[in-house]
Design an enzyme around this catalytic site. Structure first.
Site, short mmCIF file in Angstrom:
data_model
loop_
_atom_site.label_atom_id
_atom_site.label_comp_id
_atom_site.label_asym_id
_atom_site.label_seq_id
_atom_site.Cartn_x
_atom_site.Cartn_y
_atom_site.Cartn_z
N LYS A 1 0.83 -1.21 0.00
CA LYS A 1 0.00 0.00 0.00
C LYS A 1 0.86 1.26 0.00
O LYS A 1 0.62 2.18 -0.77
CB LYS A 1 -0.91 0.04 1.24
CG LYS A 1 -1.88 -1.11 1.35
CD LYS A 1 -2.83 -0.94 2.55
CE LYS A 1 -2.15 -0.95 3.90
NZ LYS A 1 -1.53 -2.23 4.27
N ARG B 1 -9.40 1.13 8.52
CA ARG B 1 -9.01 -0.24 8.84
C ARG B 1 -10.10 -0.97 9.60
O ARG B 1 -9.93 -2.14 9.92
CB ARG B 1 -7.77 -0.20 9.73
CG ARG B 1 -6.46 -0.56 9.02
CD ARG B 1 -5.38 -0.46 10.07
NE ARG B 1 -4.15 -1.09 9.77
CZ ARG B 1 -3.09 -0.49 9.24
NH1 ARG B 1 -3.17 0.75 8.83
NH2 ARG B 1 -1.97 -1.15 9.10
N ARG C 1 11.77 -6.34 4.98
CA ARG C 1 11.61 -4.87 4.86
C ARG C 1 12.52 -4.14 5.84
O ARG C 1 12.62 -4.48 7.00
CB ARG C 1 10.14 -4.53 5.14
CG ARG C 1 9.84 -3.06 5.06
CD ARG C 1 8.39 -2.79 4.78
NE ARG C 1 7.49 -3.21 5.82
CZ ARG C 1 6.16 -3.11 5.74
NH1 ARG C 1 5.60 -2.62 4.66
NH2 ARG C 1 5.41 -3.50 6.74
N ARG D 1 11.26 -2.17 11.28
CA ARG D 1 10.17 -1.64 12.10
C ARG D 1 9.90 -2.61 13.24
O ARG D 1 9.87 -3.82 13.04
CB ARG D 1 8.91 -1.49 11.25
CG ARG D 1 8.80 -0.17 10.57
CD ARG D 1 7.69 -0.14 9.53
NE ARG D 1 6.40 -0.60 10.02
CZ ARG D 1 5.27 -0.55 9.31
NH1 ARG D 1 5.29 -0.04 8.09
NH2 ARG D 1 4.14 -0.99 9.80
N ARG E 1 -0.76 -8.42 13.63
CA ARG E 1 -1.27 -7.51 12.59
C ARG E 1 -2.10 -8.26 11.56
O ARG E 1 -3.10 -7.76 11.08
CB ARG E 1 -0.09 -6.79 11.92
CG ARG E 1 0.52 -5.73 12.82
CD ARG E 1 1.90 -5.32 12.34
NE ARG E 1 1.85 -4.61 11.08
CZ ARG E 1 2.89 -4.52 10.25
NH1 ARG E 1 4.02 -5.12 10.53
NH2 ARG E 1 2.78 -3.84 9.14
P1 AMP Z 1 0.90 0.71 8.84
O1 AMP Z 1 2.14 1.49 8.59
O2 AMP Z 1 -0.26 1.18 7.98
O3 AMP Z 1 1.11 -0.78 8.74
O4 AMP Z 1 0.44 1.01 10.34
C1 AMP Z 1 1.28 0.68 11.42
C2 AMP Z 1 0.48 0.57 12.70
O5 AMP Z 1 -0.15 1.83 12.99
C3 AMP Z 1 -0.68 -0.41 12.67
O6 AMP Z 1 -0.26 -1.74 12.93
C4 AMP Z 1 -1.57 0.14 13.77
O7 AMP Z 1 -1.03 -0.14 15.05
C5 AMP Z 1 -1.44 1.63 13.55
N1 AMP Z 1 -2.44 2.12 12.58
C6 AMP Z 1 -2.20 2.69 11.37
N2 AMP Z 1 -3.34 3.01 10.75
C7 AMP Z 1 -4.34 2.63 11.59
C8 AMP Z 1 -5.76 2.68 11.51
N3 AMP Z 1 -6.39 3.18 10.43
N4 AMP Z 1 -6.46 2.20 12.57
C9 AMP Z 1 -5.86 1.70 13.66
N5 AMP Z 1 -4.53 1.61 13.79
C10 AMP Z 1 -3.76 2.07 12.77
#
Ligand code: AMP
Length: 221
Positions: A13, A88, A127, A160, A171
């Site tokens: 994404k 999400r 990654r 990360r 996740r």
């Molecule tokens: P990402 O970089 O999109 O994988 O997001 C990393 C982490 O941020 C996720 O595993 C969640 O802990 C938090 N996070 C990001 N976007 C959301 C969202 N829309 N709703 C809830 N938690 C989020």
């Protein structure tokens, strides 16, 4: 053009959102990036979200919804945006719909990046990212010129915290339980378009653009 990119962790994404944002001249709005920045800056939001993110769990809806509402009101998002990692959950999607309707806006398409689980695991475990400028690499598929260091700024690359195996499992579960139902939500609204997310980033981008053209979604529309 107002777009959502949907997909499990590791679907690409972020990579596609960056490419599409550059192509169409509209901002990428990544809740993950905004939250990681807040953690780094040590803000109140960051203190609340940090431990939840490290564990691979979802941050509460209210927190992310208010972040996104604020961000979408910034002038650069007036002619469109690409949401990456938001919504999400169904409540997040409903709040987004309401907030956009209040400004007489709507989504043009929701792109679901489809990637088999083995590929996701392979992508996530390899990654590495730059803590300074956010560049993302993969140890095999997209290695930096000098192993372990960012091509752009020379900083040491890191994995990360939530890309480590235990958090990845959490996740994936969060995706299945809370995010995958959004496909049906957006399918019912005829917004969902599935795109094969396996292959070279350029080819996937081309497939997304083709889907948008077929839907006659154009920047500024
Ligand atoms: P990402 O970089 O999109 O994988 O997001 C990393 C982490 O941020 C996720 O595993 C969640 O802990 C938090 N996070 C990001 N976007 C959301 C969202 N829309 N709703 C809830 N938690 C989020």
């Amino acid at each position: 053009m107002n777009l959502v990119l949907l997909g499990p962790p590791g679907a690409g994404k972020g990579t596609q959102a960056k490419r599409l944002a550059a192509r169409f001249g509209i901002p990428q709005v990544s809740t993950g990036d905004i939250l990681r920045q807040a953690v780094k800056d040590g803000t109140e939001l960051g203190k609340q979200a940090g431990p939840i993110m490290a564990a691979g769990k979802l941050v509460p809806d209210d927190l992310v919804v208010s972040i996104v509402k604020d961000r979408l009101l910034q002038p650069d998002a007036a002619k469109g945006f690409i949401l990456d990692g938001f919504p999400r959950t169904i409540p997040q999607a409903e709040k987004l719909e309401q907030a956009m309707a209040a400004h007489r806006k709507k989504l043009d398409a929701v792109i679901s990046l489809e990637v088999p689980i083995e590929t996701l695991v392979e992508r996530i475990s390899g990654r590495r990212s730059c803590p300074r400028d956010g560049s993302v690499y993969h140890v095999v598929q997209n290695p930096p010129r000098r192993e372990g260091f960012c091509d752009l700024c020379g900083a040491s690359l890191v994995q990360r915290e939530d890309d480590k195996p235990q958090s990845v499992r959490t996740r994936m579960q969060a995706y299945e339980a809370s995010t995958a139902p959004l496909k049906e939500f957006y399918g019912r609204r005829s917004l969902l378009r599935a795109v094969d997310g396996v292959g070279a980033p350029e080819a996937i981008e081309a497939a997304v653009v083709a889907v948008l053209k077929a839907r006659e979604v154009s920047p500024g529309a």
